[in-house]
Scaffold this active site. Sequence first.
Site, PDB file in Angstrom:
ATOM      1  N   HIS A 194       5.469  -0.964  -2.902  1.00  0.00           N
ATOM      2  CA  HIS A 194       5.404  -0.092  -1.727  1.00  0.00           C
ATOM      3  C   HIS A 194       6.646   0.794  -1.636  1.00  0.00           C
ATOM      4  O   HIS A 194       6.544   1.994  -1.352  1.00  0.00           O
ATOM      5  CB  HIS A 194       5.270  -0.923  -0.455  1.00  0.00           C
ATOM      6  CG  HIS A 194       3.877  -1.363  -0.155  1.00  0.00           C
ATOM      7  ND1 HIS A 194       3.201  -2.266  -0.951  1.00  0.00           N
ATOM      8  CD2 HIS A 194       3.022  -1.033   0.864  1.00  0.00           C
ATOM      9  CE1 HIS A 194       1.994  -2.479  -0.444  1.00  0.00           C
ATOM     10  NE2 HIS A 194       1.860  -1.737   0.654  1.00  0.00           N
ATOM     11  N   HIS A 210       9.160  -9.215   0.238  1.00  0.00           N
ATOM     12  CA  HIS A 210      10.049  -8.815  -0.853  1.00  0.00           C
ATOM     13  C   HIS A 210      11.482  -9.193  -0.521  1.00  0.00           C
ATOM     14  O   HIS A 210      11.865  -9.277   0.658  1.00  0.00           O
ATOM     15  CB  HIS A 210       9.986  -7.306  -1.107  1.00  0.00           C
ATOM     16  CG  HIS A 210       8.809  -6.878  -1.913  1.00  0.00           C
ATOM     17  ND1 HIS A 210       8.658  -7.198  -3.252  1.00  0.00           N
ATOM     18  CD2 HIS A 210       7.713  -6.149  -1.573  1.00  0.00           C
ATOM     19  CE1 HIS A 210       7.528  -6.679  -3.695  1.00  0.00           C
ATOM     20  NE2 HIS A 210       6.935  -6.052  -2.696  1.00  0.00           N
TER      21      HIS A 210
END
Length: 243
Positions: A148, A197
């Site tokens: 992303h 993440h």
Amino acid sequence: MTARSWLAARLAPGGAFGLWITVSFLMIAAAGWGLGELADSVRENDDLAAGDAAATAWVVAHRTGWLTTALRVVTDLGGIWMALLLIAVATFGMPLPGPRWRTAGLMVLVTGGTSTLVNGVKLLIARPRPTLPDMIAGASGFSFPSGHSAQAAAAYASLAYLACRRWPVPAVRVSAWLGAGLVVLLVGFSRLYLGVHWLTDVLGGYLLAAAWTTTVWTAFRLATAQRQGFGRGRAASRPAPEG
């Protein structure tokens, strides 16, 4: 050509192979080197990667309801569907001179190449994601680098670049790059905040996108400059019309 004149040409603002190409190559080299160093740190779990757990713990401890809701929306700005929408915006809203397919093709090359590189590095590093209790959003696969974050950096930077070419005035340039930078930072922070993440995953995504996106647009500018130079050379070689 002497070394001094060659260096002067590399630092001159104008020309097809002047300052901008020098800066571009330096950016590509710096981003590639940074990504390699970061990948080594992730594999060895030392240096910057050693602080990932502490960064995640701090963010988790400071979560709030309204911010969680907002960042669940913000994180989608780096998703694949948003990338497709931005390709359409670039193609029809701020196309390059010439056929629109060229703009679409370059945007697909930027975003598709970024996605391919991200998946390749993920398989190479094979880093697990943060522990499940910290994750408050769906995610699968390996963690490094953040897809992303990389996709947002590639797509929004390309959009800012096209906007600056379309409307080459200072106000547009400043607004375009500030807006793109803000979105990219928010998307990266959302990935850390939502627990999908590590911090170094986000940084790795940024570096990968910077290297690839700069490579694509630099190659495009070089090809355009060479094509224009070839066209001028052919025009100059034609004999002047009589009379």
